[in-house]
Design a protein around this motif. Structure first.
Motif, PDB file in Angstrom:
ATOM      1  N   LYS A   1       0.860  -1.171   0.000  1.00 29.71           N
ATOM      2  CA  LYS A   1       0.000   0.000   0.000  1.00 29.71           C
ATOM      3  C   LYS A   1       0.907   1.235   0.000  1.00 29.71           C
ATOM      4  CE  LYS A   1      -3.699  -2.082   2.701  1.00 29.71           C
ATOM      5  NZ  LYS A   1      -4.454  -2.023   3.966  1.00 29.71           N
ATOM      6  N   PRO A   2       0.420   2.368  -0.497  1.00 35.31           N
ATOM      7  CA  PRO A   2       1.235   3.587  -0.460  1.00 35.31           C
ATOM      8  C   PRO A   2       1.724   3.927   0.955  1.00 35.31           C
ATOM      9  CG  PRO A   2      -0.588   3.904  -1.940  1.00 35.31           C
ATOM     10  CD  PRO A   2      -0.818   2.576  -1.257  1.00 35.31           C
ATOM     11  N   SER A   3       0.902   3.681   1.967  1.00 38.05           N
ATOM     12  CA  SER A   3       1.328   3.965   3.340  1.00 38.05           C
ATOM     13  C   SER A   3       2.482   3.056   3.763  1.00 38.05           C
ATOM     14  CB  SER A   3       0.158   3.823   4.310  1.00 38.05           C
ATOM     15  OG  SER A   3      -0.376   2.515   4.256  1.00 38.05           O
ATOM     16  N   GLU A   4       2.485   1.799   3.290  1.00 40.53           N
ATOM     17  CA  GLU A   4       3.586   0.879   3.611  1.00 40.53           C
ATOM     18  C   GLU A   4       4.872   1.310   2.907  1.00 40.53           C
ATOM     19  OE1 GLU A   4       1.035  -3.225   4.232  1.00 40.53           O
ATOM     20  OE2 GLU A   4       1.532  -2.590   2.182  1.00 40.53           O
TER      21      GLU A   4
ATOM     22  N   ASP B   1       6.581   1.938 -10.387  1.00 42.22           N
ATOM     23  CA  ASP B   1       5.511   1.241 -11.077  1.00 42.22           C
ATOM     24  C   ASP B   1       4.392   0.993 -10.081  1.00 42.22           C
ATOM     25  OD1 ASP B   1       7.117   1.017 -13.373  1.00 42.22           O
ATOM     26  OD2 ASP B   1       7.982  -0.863 -12.657  1.00 42.22           O
ATOM     27  N   VAL B   2       3.170   0.976 -10.557  1.00 43.04           N
ATOM     28  CA  VAL B   2       2.028   0.682  -9.683  1.00 43.04           C
ATOM     29  C   VAL B   2       1.089  -0.301 -10.366  1.00 43.04           C
ATOM     30  CG1 VAL B   2       2.083   2.910  -8.487  1.00 43.04           C
ATOM     31  CG2 VAL B   2       0.655   2.638 -10.500  1.00 43.04           C
ATOM     32  N   VAL B   3       0.282  -0.932  -9.538  1.00 46.25           N
ATOM     33  CA  VAL B   3      -0.786  -1.811  -9.989  1.00 46.25           C
ATOM     34  C   VAL B   3      -2.077  -1.209  -9.447  1.00 46.25           C
ATOM     35  CG1 VAL B   3      -1.757  -4.128  -9.763  1.00 46.25           C
ATOM     36  CG2 VAL B   3       0.734  -3.831  -9.898  1.00 46.25           C
ATOM     37  N   THR B   4      -3.078  -1.039 -10.311  1.00 47.98           N
ATOM     38  CA  THR B   4      -4.355  -0.527  -9.822  1.00 47.98           C
ATOM     39  C   THR B   4      -5.182  -1.684  -9.298  1.00 47.98           C
ATOM     40  OG1 THR B   4      -5.308  -0.634 -12.035  1.00 47.98           O
ATOM     41  CG2 THR B   4      -4.397   1.471 -11.346  1.00 47.98           C
ATOM     42  N   VAL B   5      -5.902  -1.440  -8.229  1.00 53.42           N
ATOM     43  CA  VAL B   5      -6.775  -2.448  -7.630  1.00 53.42           C
ATOM     44  C   VAL B   5      -8.151  -1.837  -7.414  1.00 53.42           C
ATOM     45  CG1 VAL B   5      -4.916  -3.733  -6.514  1.00 53.42           C
ATOM     46  CG2 VAL B   5      -5.980  -1.859  -5.293  1.00 53.42           C
ATOM     47  N   GLY B   6      -9.150  -2.663  -7.552  1.00 51.61           N
ATOM     48  CA  GLY B   6     -10.506  -2.179  -7.361  1.00 51.61           C
ATOM     49  C   GLY B   6     -11.072  -1.578  -8.625  1.00 51.61           C
TER      50      GLY B   6
ATOM     51  N   GLY C   1      -7.756   1.997  -6.141  1.00 52.42           N
ATOM     52  CA  GLY C   1      -6.555   2.135  -5.332  1.00 52.42           C
ATOM     53  C   GLY C   1      -5.319   1.711  -6.101  1.00 52.42           C
ATOM     54  N   ILE C   2      -4.181   1.981  -5.537  1.00 48.97           N
ATOM     55  CA  ILE C   2      -2.931   1.538  -6.159  1.00 48.97           C
ATOM     56  C   ILE C   2      -2.146   0.709  -5.157  1.00 48.97           C
ATOM     57  CG2 ILE C   2      -2.761   3.500  -7.752  1.00 48.97           C
ATOM     58  CD1 ILE C   2      -0.488   4.566  -5.875  1.00 48.97           C
ATOM     59  N   ARG C   3      -1.319  -0.166  -5.696  1.00 50.90           N
ATOM     60  CA  ARG C   3      -0.360  -0.934  -4.909  1.00 50.90           C
ATOM     61  C   ARG C   3       0.977  -0.827  -5.630  1.00 50.90           C
ATOM     62  NH1 ARG C   3      -4.136  -0.372  -2.249  1.00 50.90           N
ATOM     63  NH2 ARG C   3      -5.285  -1.889  -1.015  1.00 50.90           N
ATOM     64  N   ILE C   4       2.041  -0.873  -4.866  1.00 50.66           N
ATOM     65  CA  ILE C   4       3.390  -0.726  -5.408  1.00 50.66           C
ATOM     66  C   ILE C   4       4.107  -2.059  -5.274  1.00 50.66           C
ATOM     67  CG2 ILE C   4       5.593   0.488  -5.128  1.00 50.66           C
ATOM     68  CD1 ILE C   4       3.678   2.721  -3.763  1.00 50.66           C
ATOM     69  N   PRO C   5       4.525  -2.647  -6.400  1.00 52.38           N
ATOM     70  CA  PRO C   5       5.273  -3.897  -6.308  1.00 52.38           C
ATOM     71  C   PRO C   5       6.572  -3.690  -5.513  1.00 52.38           C
ATOM     72  CG  PRO C   5       4.528  -3.521  -8.550  1.00 52.38           C
ATOM     73  CD  PRO C   5       4.283  -2.255  -7.781  1.00 52.38           C
ATOM     74  N   GLU C   6       6.855  -4.617  -4.628  1.00 47.85           N
ATOM     75  CA  GLU C   6       8.038  -4.505  -3.782  1.00 47.85           C
ATOM     76  C   GLU C   6       9.317  -4.365  -4.606  1.00 47.85           C
ATOM     77  OE1 GLU C   6       9.119  -6.288   0.519  1.00 47.85           O
ATOM     78  OE2 GLU C   6       8.493  -7.744  -0.985  1.00 47.85           O
TER      79      GLU C   6
END
Length: 71
Positions: free
Chosen positions: A8-11, A33-38, A44-49
């Motif tokens: 998550k962006p906060s993480e 890079d981001v992945v959109t979710v929802g 929302g977005i998630r960021i691959p580690e």
């Protein structure tokens, strides 16, 4: 194939020791890079580690001379 770990962006902000809005600025600048979710109007977005790891490695700097130890 193992699924990538998504943050998550906060993480990601915690790992970089920056604010969440700063992470969004870094994403907007194209550095992560981001992945959109929802679905819906604001997914929302998630960021691959591994994207976060590449970002950190690309900004690593080496000291030009040894740092002095505090006396």
């Amino acid at each position: 194939m193992k699924a990538p770990q998504l943050l998550k962006p906060s993480e990601a902000a915690r790992r970089l020791d920056v604010s969440r809005p700063t992470v969004y600025d870094i994403v907007a600048a194209g550095h992560l890079d981001v992945v959109t979710v929802g679905t819906g109007t604001r997914p929302g977005i998630r960021i691959p580690e591994e994207s976060l790891a590449r970002y950190i490695e690309a900004r690593r700097v080496r000291a030009r001379k040894p740092l002095r130890a505090a006396a």
